[in-house]
Scaffold this motif. Structure first.
Motif, short mmCIF file in Angstrom:
data_model
loop_
_atom_site.label_atom_id
_atom_site.label_comp_id
_atom_site.label_asym_id
_atom_site.label_seq_id
_atom_site.Cartn_x
_atom_site.Cartn_y
_atom_site.Cartn_z
N HIS A 1 0.84 -1.20 0.00
CA HIS A 1 0.00 0.00 0.00
C HIS A 1 0.88 1.25 0.00
CE1 HIS A 1 -2.66 3.07 1.84
NE2 HIS A 1 -3.58 2.47 1.12
N ARG A 2 1.93 1.25 0.81
CA ARG A 2 2.82 2.41 0.87
C ARG A 2 3.61 2.58 -0.43
NH1 ARG A 2 2.89 4.49 5.95
NH2 ARG A 2 2.19 3.12 7.61
N ARG A 3 4.05 1.49 -1.04
CA ARG A 3 4.83 1.58 -2.27
C ARG A 3 4.01 2.15 -3.42
NH1 ARG A 3 5.87 2.27 -6.70
NH2 ARG A 3 7.50 1.37 -8.02
N PHE A 4 2.75 1.72 -3.54
CA PHE A 4 1.92 2.13 -4.66
C PHE A 4 0.88 3.19 -4.28
CE2 PHE A 4 3.64 -1.96 -5.97
CZ PHE A 4 4.12 -1.64 -7.24
N SER A 5 0.97 3.73 -3.07
CA SER A 5 0.05 4.77 -2.57
C SER A 5 -1.41 4.33 -2.67
CB SER A 5 0.25 6.09 -3.32
OG SER A 5 1.53 6.59 -3.05
N GLY A 6 -1.63 3.07 -2.38
CA GLY A 6 -2.98 2.53 -2.38
C GLY A 6 -2.96 1.04 -2.66
N ALA A 7 -4.12 0.44 -2.61
CA ALA A 7 -4.23 -0.99 -2.87
C ALA A 7 -4.10 -1.24 -4.38
CB ALA A 7 -5.57 -1.51 -2.37
N VAL A 8 -3.30 -2.23 -4.74
CA VAL A 8 -3.17 -2.61 -6.14
C VAL A 8 -3.25 -4.13 -6.25
CG1 VAL A 8 -1.82 -0.60 -6.87
CG2 VAL A 8 -0.64 -2.61 -6.04
N ALA A 9 -3.81 -4.58 -7.34
CA ALA A 9 -3.95 -6.01 -7.59
C ALA A 9 -2.63 -6.57 -8.13
CB ALA A 9 -5.07 -6.25 -8.60
N ASP A 10 -2.49 -7.89 -8.00
CA ASP A 10 -1.29 -8.56 -8.48
C ASP A 10 -1.04 -8.29 -9.96
OD1 ASP A 10 -0.96 -9.57 -5.94
OD2 ASP A 10 -1.41 -11.65 -6.48
N ASP A 11 -2.09 -8.27 -10.77
CA ASP A 11 -1.87 -8.07 -12.21
C ASP A 11 -1.33 -6.68 -12.52
OD1 ASP A 11 -4.45 -7.12 -11.49
OD2 ASP A 11 -5.11 -7.20 -13.59
N VAL A 12 -1.65 -5.68 -11.72
CA VAL A 12 -1.09 -4.34 -11.89
C VAL A 12 0.40 -4.37 -11.58
CG1 VAL A 12 -1.14 -1.97 -11.02
CG2 VAL A 12 -3.28 -3.20 -11.40
N ILE A 13 0.77 -5.07 -10.52
CA ILE A 13 2.18 -5.19 -10.15
C ILE A 13 2.94 -5.93 -11.25
CG2 ILE A 13 3.75 -6.36 -8.55
CD1 ILE A 13 1.86 -5.52 -6.31
N LYS B 1 2.29 -6.07 -14.45
CA LYS B 1 2.45 -5.16 -15.59
C LYS B 1 3.51 -4.10 -15.29
CE LYS B 1 -2.19 -5.76 -17.41
NZ LYS B 1 -3.53 -5.20 -17.48
N HIS B 2 3.49 -3.58 -14.07
CA HIS B 2 4.48 -2.56 -13.70
C HIS B 2 5.89 -3.14 -13.75
CE1 HIS B 2 6.32 0.84 -11.71
NE2 HIS B 2 6.91 -0.02 -10.90
N ALA B 3 6.10 -4.29 -13.17
CA ALA B 3 7.43 -4.91 -13.12
C ALA B 3 7.95 -5.24 -14.51
CB ALA B 3 7.39 -6.16 -12.24
N ALA B 4 7.06 -5.53 -15.44
CA ALA B 4 7.47 -5.85 -16.82
C ALA B 4 8.14 -4.66 -17.49
CB ALA B 4 6.27 -6.31 -17.63
#
Length: 191
Positions: free
Chosen positions: A35-47, A49-52
């Motif tokens: 939550h702190r890293r992404f300034s809110g709740a994010v789903a696994d699929d968002v992470i 895509k971001h990591a890619a």
């Protein structure tokens, strides 16, 4: 500032092709750290895509590794194109390794990389209740601005010099050698 890292950890740049290690690290974050890293709740699929995008031009990620596993990361991303003079830094550290100097080591490397890439203004965004991130920003004399439940820390990077470029090259060579030795020793232990 050079504080010793916990558990014999190593800070180095992520190499091309290590986006999976970055993805796995981000997915391992506990709910509060995520939550702190992404300034809110994010789903696994968002992470995922971001990591890619970790291997994209203009992205530099430094990682904190323990026994070859990425446990913390600092991501430097230019605003706009890779020649922009403005960039953002984002940090993620798994709970067990928080408050042990990992963030300081990662920010030092990120500032050096930003400096050597011509970045003049580095922003660090965090939630208003993220005291650790605010303390880290203040440690490096960031200008903090509070804005609707979030905080923006701005750091000015000095102009690069031949010495700063050489320092980054030496740190990269040390990181590569250390990673190679670490991987070799783990291979011998399993054999």
């Amino acid at each position: 500032m050079q504080e010793p890292l916990p558990d014999g950890g190593l800070v180095r740049k992520l190499w091309l092709g290590e986006a999976d290690a970055y993805r796995d690290h981000l997915l391992r974050l506990d709910p509060d750290s995520r939550h702190r890293r992404f300034s809110g709740a994010v789903a696994d699929d968002v992470i995922i895509k971001h990591a890619a995008t970790a291997d994209d031009l203009g992205v530099v990620i430094h990682g904190f590794f323990v026994d070859g596993v990425l446990r913390g990361a600092a991501e430097l991303r230019h605003f706009g194109d890779m020649y922009s003079r403005q960039a953002e830094a984002a940090f993620s550290i798994e709970k067990e390794w928080q408050s042990h100097g990992v963030g300081t080591a990662l920010l030092e490397r990120t500032l050096l990389s930003a400096r050597n890439r011509g970045v003049k203004s580095l922003q660090m965004n965090c939630l208003a209740d993220n005291r650790r991130m605010q303390q880290l920003a203040k440690k490096f004399e960031a200008d903090l601005k509070f804005d609707f439940g979030s905080v923006v820390g701005e750091l000015e990077a000095p102009r690069f010099t031949p010495l700063s470029v050489m320092r980054e090259a030496v740190e990269d060579a040390h990181g590569m050698t250390s990673a190679w030795l670490d991987a070799s020793s783990r291979l011998f232990k399993t054999a």
